[in-house]
Scaffold this motif. Structure first.
Motif, PDB file in Angstrom:
ATOM      1  N   ALA A 126      -0.506  18.575   5.808  1.00 18.46           N
ATOM      2  CA  ALA A 126       0.243  17.309   5.837  1.00 18.46           C
ATOM      3  C   ALA A 126      -0.672  16.165   6.247  1.00 18.46           C
ATOM      4  N   ASN A 127      -1.612  16.447   7.149  1.00 16.75           N
ATOM      5  CA  ASN A 127      -2.522  15.386   7.586  1.00 16.75           C
ATOM      6  C   ASN A 127      -3.541  15.012   6.519  1.00 16.75           C
ATOM      7  N   GLN A 128      -3.879  15.980   5.661  1.00 15.41           N
ATOM      8  CA  GLN A 128      -4.778  15.644   4.546  1.00 15.41           C
ATOM      9  C   GLN A 128      -4.101  14.675   3.573  1.00 15.41           C
ATOM     10  N   ASN A 129      -2.785  14.702   3.566  1.00 16.52           N
ATOM     11  CA  ASN A 129      -2.008  13.861   2.646  1.00 16.52           C
ATOM     12  C   ASN A 129      -1.353  12.692   3.386  1.00 16.52           C
ATOM     13  N   ARG A 130      -1.846  12.390   4.568  1.00 18.35           N
ATOM     14  CA  ARG A 130      -1.127  11.493   5.484  1.00 18.35           C
ATOM     15  C   ARG A 130      -1.034  10.049   4.985  1.00 18.35           C
ATOM     16  N   ASP A 131      -2.085   9.556   4.305  1.00 18.39           N
ATOM     17  CA  ASP A 131      -2.011   8.161   3.850  1.00 18.39           C
ATOM     18  C   ASP A 131      -0.934   7.986   2.790  1.00 18.39           C
ATOM     19  N   ASN A 132      -0.647   9.073   2.098  1.00 15.28           N
ATOM     20  CA  ASN A 132       0.397   9.070   1.072  1.00 15.28           C
ATOM     21  C   ASN A 132       1.779   9.316   1.694  1.00 15.28           C
ATOM     22  N   VAL A 133       1.827  10.233   2.657  1.00 20.28           N
ATOM     23  CA  VAL A 133       3.076  10.605   3.350  1.00 20.28           C
ATOM     24  C   VAL A 133       2.808  10.474   4.856  1.00 20.28           C
ATOM     25  N   PRO A 134       2.955   9.240   5.378  1.00 19.21           N
ATOM     26  CA  PRO A 134       2.434   8.972   6.733  1.00 19.21           C
ATOM     27  C   PRO A 134       3.281   9.503   7.894  1.00 19.21           C
ATOM     28  N   TRP A 135       4.567   9.775   7.685  1.00 18.76           N
ATOM     29  CA  TRP A 135       5.423  10.174   8.803  1.00 18.76           C
ATOM     30  C   TRP A 135       5.593  11.695   8.811  1.00 18.76           C
ATOM     31  N   ILE A 136       5.522  12.283  10.009  1.00 21.59           N
ATOM     32  CA  ILE A 136       5.807  13.719  10.148  1.00 21.59           C
ATOM     33  C   ILE A 136       6.956  13.894  11.133  1.00 21.59           C
ATOM     34  N   LEU A 137       8.020  14.497  10.630  1.00 20.59           N
ATOM     35  CA  LEU A 137       9.233  14.699  11.436  1.00 20.59           C
ATOM     36  C   LEU A 137       9.484  16.194  11.577  1.00 20.59           C
ATOM     37  N   THR A 138       9.558  16.698  12.808  1.00 20.25           N
ATOM     38  CA  THR A 138       9.903  18.102  13.023  1.00 20.25           C
ATOM     39  C   THR A 138      11.344  18.193  13.500  1.00 20.25           C
ATOM     40  N   TYR A 139      11.996  19.307  13.204  1.00 16.74           N
ATOM     41  CA  TYR A 139      13.323  19.540  13.785  1.00 16.74           C
ATOM     42  C   TYR A 139      13.511  21.014  14.108  1.00 16.74           C
ATOM     43  N   MET A 140      14.224  21.252  15.211  1.00 17.03           N
ATOM     44  CA  MET A 140      14.463  22.609  15.692  1.00 17.03           C
ATOM     45  C   MET A 140      15.632  22.563  16.668  1.00 17.03           C
ATOM     46  N   HIS A 141      16.048  23.704  17.163  1.00 15.06           N
ATOM     47  CA  HIS A 141      17.288  23.718  17.940  1.00 15.06           C
ATOM     48  C   HIS A 141      17.118  23.329  19.411  1.00 15.06           C
ATOM     49  N   ARG A 142      16.264  24.034  20.134  1.00 16.72           N
ATOM     50  CA  ARG A 142      16.198  23.795  21.587  1.00 16.72           C
ATOM     51  C   ARG A 142      15.219  22.679  21.917  1.00 16.72           C
ATOM     52  N   PRO A 143      15.569  21.866  22.922  1.00 14.65           N
ATOM     53  CA  PRO A 143      14.715  20.721  23.273  1.00 14.65           C
ATOM     54  C   PRO A 143      13.492  21.110  24.106  1.00 14.65           C
ATOM     55  N   LEU A 144      12.435  20.326  23.961  1.00 16.59           N
ATOM     56  CA  LEU A 144      11.290  20.448  24.867  1.00 16.59           C
ATOM     57  C   LEU A 144      11.490  19.599  26.115  1.00 16.59           C
ATOM     58  N   TYR A 145      12.230  18.513  25.970  1.00 14.90           N
ATOM     59  CA  TYR A 145      12.529  17.642  27.098  1.00 14.90           C
ATOM     60  C   TYR A 145      14.004  17.238  27.033  1.00 14.90           C
ATOM     61  N   CYS A 146      14.690  17.245  28.159  1.00 21.78           N
ATOM     62  CA  CYS A 146      16.056  16.729  28.233  1.00 21.78           C
ATOM     63  C   CYS A 146      16.417  16.586  29.701  1.00 21.78           C
ATOM     64  N   SER A 147      17.588  16.015  29.979  1.00 23.21           N
ATOM     65  CA  SER A 147      17.974  15.874  31.398  1.00 23.21           C
ATOM     66  C   SER A 147      19.463  16.131  31.572  1.00 23.21           C
ATOM     67  N   ASN A 148      19.914  17.263  31.049  1.00 23.33           N
ATOM     68  CA  ASN A 148      21.316  17.640  31.229  1.00 23.33           C
ATOM     69  C   ASN A 148      21.477  18.416  32.538  1.00 23.33           C
ATOM     70  N   GLU A 149      22.708  18.490  33.002  1.00 27.69           N
ATOM     71  CA  GLU A 149      22.911  19.021  34.362  1.00 27.69           C
ATOM     72  C   GLU A 149      22.669  20.533  34.454  1.00 27.69           C
ATOM     73  N   ASN A 150      22.778  21.224  33.314  1.00 28.82           N
ATOM     74  CA  ASN A 150      22.416  22.646  33.328  1.00 28.82           C
ATOM     75  C   ASN A 150      20.891  22.723  33.258  1.00 28.82           C
ATOM     76  N   SER A 151      20.246  22.273  34.329  1.00 32.42           N
ATOM     77  CA  SER A 151      18.823  21.949  34.244  1.00 32.42           C
ATOM     78  C   SER A 151      17.948  23.172  33.969  1.00 32.42           C
ATOM     79  N   GLU A 152      18.517  24.375  34.094  1.00 25.69           N
ATOM     80  CA  GLU A 152      17.775  25.562  33.681  1.00 25.69           C
ATOM     81  C   GLU A 152      17.259  25.387  32.246  1.00 25.69           C
ATOM     82  N   GLU A 153      18.126  24.822  31.391  1.00 24.52           N
ATOM     83  CA  GLU A 153      17.735  24.665  29.992  1.00 24.52           C
ATOM     84  C   GLU A 153      16.711  23.554  29.799  1.00 24.52           C
TER      85      GLU A 153
END
Ligand SMILES: *[C@@H]1O[C@H](CO)[C@@H](O)[C@H](O)[C@H]1NC(C)=O
Ligand SMILES: *[C@@H]1O[C@H](CO)[C@@H](O)[C@H](O)[C@H]1NC(C)=O
Ligand SMILES: *[C@@H]1O[C@H](CO)[C@@H](O)[C@H](O)[C@H]1NC(C)=O
Ligand SMILES: *[C@@H]1O[C@H](CO)[C@@H](O)[C@H](O)[C@H]1NC(C)=O
Ligand SMILES: *[C@@H]1O[C@H](CO)[C@@H](O)[C@H](O)[C@H]1NC(C)=O
Ligand SMILES: *[C@@H]1O[C@H](CO)[C@@H](O)[C@H](O)[C@H]1NC(C)=O
Ligand SMILES: *[C@@H]1O[C@H](CO)[C@@H](O)[C@H](O)[C@H]1NC(C)=O
Ligand SMILES: [Fe+2]
Length: 462
Positions: free
Chosen positions: A267-294
């Motif tokens: 994707a980076n080799q083609n970046r000037d043509n397709v400049p944005w990279i968007l990832t999506y997945m289920h569990r967060p890497l960062y959040c601040s909900n009260e069930n702070s275990e997650e």
């Protein structure tokens, strides 16, 4: 009198005779997804019984005139529940041209669906369109369904991304909850491609309901894949490979990680043509909900940082300069400042212009039985905006340099409760040198007192 009684008995007898289990060879649960190539649109549907006939999609650019046909392939899906319910899943690939409206129906001589339509985007990478992103939508308390169904049909967005947790659960009651969920997304997904990734609620029976019901651009594995649309490269990843490693082993984690690095390098080799990279997945890497275990616990740390011998995702995201991560799991909306390795980059006049780290968004509030997630009293230091309203995100892709994010509230009748421009200069991609030239706020790791044990997340509510 006797004759009448005889007749009555005969009628009752005949009714009993014909009250066998009803059969359905009627197409249902029709939904679109993007194919491996931009010239493909895939349609997936289901029949409760074997149709014993050639299944196909008929489609064309004129209302009710189907110029084209594509034969389908059928998979026999045996549900993992006690009922061992058998369902027939049909998939067909349409070959489509850019910038057209297509009308289509699916079925066979045994029965045809209603007629639906979809639009293809114009050709090229300098194009504008809208993506609707959300997670955690169930058939109990599925608050966003109405607005999503109405807006999909009036062209309010061109693509849907559902970041995991469907139906609560697809597998429930011998898969009949999955049937109902898939029927309820048809008014959205028969008109707009519906792209998905598995959440913890899809793990049941080795993800088999998820794997069978959806068709994603990688035919050998629909848990992770990527595709380009205009100026954006989309990458779908499984956090559940991490969450359930104790059950399925680490091989899926390693396979995905290798694939991810290759995919992002390309994707980076083609970046000037397709400049944005968007990832999506289920569990967060960062959040601040009260069930702070997650949000703070080891299982979340594992996905972000890894442990010795197991690679986490954050470093790879930053090495390859991804722009976005969209997540669910927490039943709330939370937009972060650009953040990397607990460094918060919010000191410039516009932190979302030429952001030096990924912009992360939790958008898991489309509605599910367990209601809202609740926030910790204090926002996390990386948290820019939080809202408990039910709703979903709309990302408008304008061009190579401008995107616009909006959060829609169902509680407030569709009002926009958060919006911002995300911009970057043409051919500007961040790297460590650029990042280190900017001021940031470092958030030290809290000391942990308790020993965390991995939980069986299949019973977890989020
Ligand atoms: C399909 O054919 C098989 C055998 O060829 C038969 O057992 C089955 O009942 C048929 N199903 C339907 C729905 O007609
Ligand atoms: C699943 O199907 C089995 C067999 O038909 C039945 O005994 C069971 O009650 C069903 N379970 C649910 C939750 O519907
Ligand atoms: C992208 O398209 C717009 C029109 O839609 C045009 O104004 C702009 O110059 C194009 N940008 C590039 C870099 O081609
Ligand atoms: C789960 O399914 C995958 C294929 O989708 C298979 O490779 C794997 O062996 C299965 N794991 C278990 C524990 O059944
Ligand atoms: C599809 O997934 C498999 C892993 O199951 C991976 O090896 C392969 O590279 C993927 N193909 C594409 C086109 O992404
Ligand atoms: C940036 O983040 C830090 C840490 O959370 C916070 O103290 C500060 O107020 C934020 N600055 C702005 C401009 O929001
Ligand atoms: C990109 O889109 C934004 C928002 O519509 C616009 O202001 C800007 O001029 C566009 N840039 C180009 C090069 O077309
Ligand atoms: Fe979840």
């Amino acid at each position: 009198m006797e004759k009448l009684l005889g007749l009555l008995i005969l009628v009752v007898y005949n009714c009993l005779q014909t009250s066998a289990r009803p059969q359905s060879r009627q197409p249902e649960q029709v939904h679109l997804s993007l194919g491996v190539k931009p010239s493909q649109m895939v349609v997936t549907w289901l029949t409760q019984d074997d149709v014993n006939a050639t299944v196909m999609v008929e489609y064309g650019t004129q209302l009710g005139q189907y110029q084209y046909q594509a034969l389908g392939q059928t998979t026999v899906f045996v549900d993992g529940g006690a009922g061992q319910t058998v369902r027939y899943i049909h998939r067909a690939k349409m070959v489509v041209a850019p910038g057209q409206r297509y009308f289509y129906h699916v079925g066979s001589n045994a029965g045809w669906s209603n007629m639906f339509y979809f639009n293809t985007l114009p050709a090229g990478t300098n194009i504008s369109y809208k993506v609707c992103i959300f997670g955690d939508l169930g058939i109990v308390n599925g608050v966003s369904f109405g607005r999503l169904q109405r807006d999909a049909q009036r062209g309010a967005f061109d693509l849907v991304i559902h970041v995991g947790d469907f139906a609560y659960d697809l597998s429930a009651e011998n898969g009949t909850w999955g049937d109902q969920f898939m029927r309820q997304i048809e008014p959205i997904a028969a008109y707009v491609p519906y792209m998905v990734v598995a959440g913890n609620h899809e793990e049941t029976y080795n993800y088999s309901n998820y794997v069978n019901l959806f068709t994603m651009p990688n035919s050998s594995d629909n848990q992770y894949y990527s595709f380009d649309m205009g100026p954006v490269h989309f990458v779908a990843l499984s956090t559940e490979y991490y969450g359930f490693f104790y059950k399925y082993g680490l091989t899926p984690v390693f396979n995905q990680f290798k694939w991810l690095n290759d995919d992002l390098a390309k994707a980076n080799q083609n970046r000037d043509n397709v400049p944005w990279i968007l990832t999506y997945m289920h569990r967060p890497l960062y959040c601040s909900n009260e069930n702070s275990e997650e949000c703070m616990g080891l299982d979340n740390d594992l996905i972000r940082n890894g442990v010795p011998g197991v690679p986490g995702l954050e470093d790879t995201f930053n090495t390859h300069a991804i722009d976005f991560g969209f997540w669910g799991h927490e039943h709330s909306y939370e937009r972060m400042w650009p953040v990397y390795n607990r460094n918060v980059y919010n000191q410039s006049a516009d932190p979302y212009h030429n952001a030096p780290a990924p912009i992360y968004v939790v958008t898991g509030s489309a509605g599910c039985y367990s209601l809202h997630a609740g926030f910790d009293q204090d926002p996390a230091p990386w948290s820019a905006v939080r809202a408990l309203d039910y709703g979903y995100s709309i990302l408008t892709v304008y061009n190579y340099t401008h995107l616009y994010l909006q959060q829609i509230s169902d509680d407030k009748n569709g009002a926009v409760i958060d919006s911002l421009w995300i911009t970057k200069d043409r051919n500007h991609y961040y790297n460590a040198v650029y990042r280190n030239s900017l001021r940031s706020v470092h958030i030290p790791k809290p000391k942990r007192s308790e020993n965390h044990v991995f939980m069986d997340d299949s019973n977890e509510i989020h």
